[in-house]
Design a protein around this motif. Sequence first.
Motif, mmCIF file in Angstrom:
data_model
loop_
_atom_site.group_PDB
_atom_site.id
_atom_site.type_symbol
_atom_site.label_atom_id
_atom_site.label_comp_id
_atom_site.label_asym_id
_atom_site.label_seq_id
_atom_site.Cartn_x
_atom_site.Cartn_y
_atom_site.Cartn_z
ATOM 1 N N ILE A 238 0.758 -1.313 0.207
ATOM 2 C CA ILE A 238 0.047 0.235 0.071
ATOM 3 C C ILE A 238 0.934 1.226 0.056
ATOM 4 N N PRO A 240 1.142 4.727 1.055
ATOM 5 C CA PRO A 240 0.511 5.884 1.892
ATOM 6 C C PRO A 240 0.662 7.221 1.572
ATOM 7 N N LEU A 253 -5.296 5.936 -1.067
ATOM 8 C CA LEU A 253 -4.399 4.765 -0.840
ATOM 9 C C LEU A 253 -4.392 4.050 -2.086
ATOM 10 N N CYS A 255 -3.104 0.668 -4.111
ATOM 11 C CA CYS A 255 -2.220 -0.897 -3.731
ATOM 12 C C CYS A 255 -1.623 -1.307 -4.958
ATOM 13 N N TYR A 314 -2.712 -0.688 6.034
ATOM 14 C CA TYR A 314 -2.567 0.635 6.526
ATOM 15 C C TYR A 314 -3.067 1.283 7.698
#
Length: 413
Positions: A238, A240, A253, A255, A314
């Motif tokens: 992920i 951030p 976010l 991925c 996260y």
Amino acid sequence: MRPVRSSVLCRLLPAPFSLALRSLVLLLLCITPHCQAVQAENVTVLEGGTAQISCRLQNYDGSIVVIQNPRRQTLFFNGTRALKDDRFQMVLFTPRLVRITLTNVSVFDEGGYFCQLYTDATHHQVATLSVLVPPETPTVDAKEEAVEGGEVELTCMSPRSKPAATLRWIRNGREIPGVVSQQDNGKTFSVSSTIRIPVERKDNGAALSCEAFHPALGTQRRIRHYRLDVYFAPTVRIVPPSGILREGDSLTLTCSVTGNPLPRNIQWSKINDTLPERAEISGPTLQISRLSQSHNGTYLCQAQNNYGRAADHYTLLVYDNVSVTTTVRPTCTSTQPITSHPATPTLLTPNFILDPKDPGAVVETHSAVPYAVIGGVLALLVFTVICVLIVTIWCSVRQKGSYRTREPILAWY
């Protein structure tokens, strides 16, 4: 007088003559103007090409010339076609040279072609036709899928060539030894070369090549390129956001997923809770607008393929939206109340402001300046100064009184 034929003279030679003497006599007779002979040349041609078969004559006197194929079928009789095969053509017939052509040659045409000259004795020579079959570009097959941590077996095959082709595996400019097998198909050969190599994730997309060498190609070669396709479980990470998130901000976010095959379905979830109503998912991206502290928690991204599953998480922490405000003091002569408008949010009291999301609502604010603490410090400083002044004045007055009581005593003495 008719000239004596060589065959007749050979029969007239006495028996005691040695074999060498008989051969010498035949040689001398053949170089005379009355000797007739025929010569033929061997031919090598590529399959599908055109072959020229030539018969050279010496001292031709009009005798019969016959050309036969390897099956001893007569092709031409003194320049006249005898076999109905349009691929054969008589292109030259002279007292010194007879030449025919064969087009679209196949491996079934190779063998000995007879050039025969019929006189009192039959003279013939055989022209051997050899057909080369160059290999096509070889094929590469994998016996099974290449999976990370295992081995892959690759087979390079040249199904048809004559003579048999030579195969060689190359990777990064270096040869990989293979196990070679060869099969005789009658007129042609099939050749294969098999290798087994370990594979890791880093080998995905690696380039190999199988090269075929053959005399018919000269310095050229037929090359089949092959790209390794290594299957492996996915990885998930992920990405951030940067900085601190406060109430009212937006969260995005992303991925990042790898794997072979690449997972198509990416799942977002919130641990021990459901995703917020304002959460929007677009492929690998999760977006939440107008964050609040109720959105705090751990968000999970998962992906899987046929070779495994992976996930990453996260943890979201939303902070208070702290702001610094100033107090608007009303003038002493004004008797009108303080009002505010949605376009210009004005402070109502030192502790309350208009909510920018809802102009009609009043919310309490927390000042970043500790006014109570500053007031206490100032009061303490003022008290300290006053105490110092009082002590100073008292000490001064007391000192002057002491001087006045001592003056009469000194005068008496």
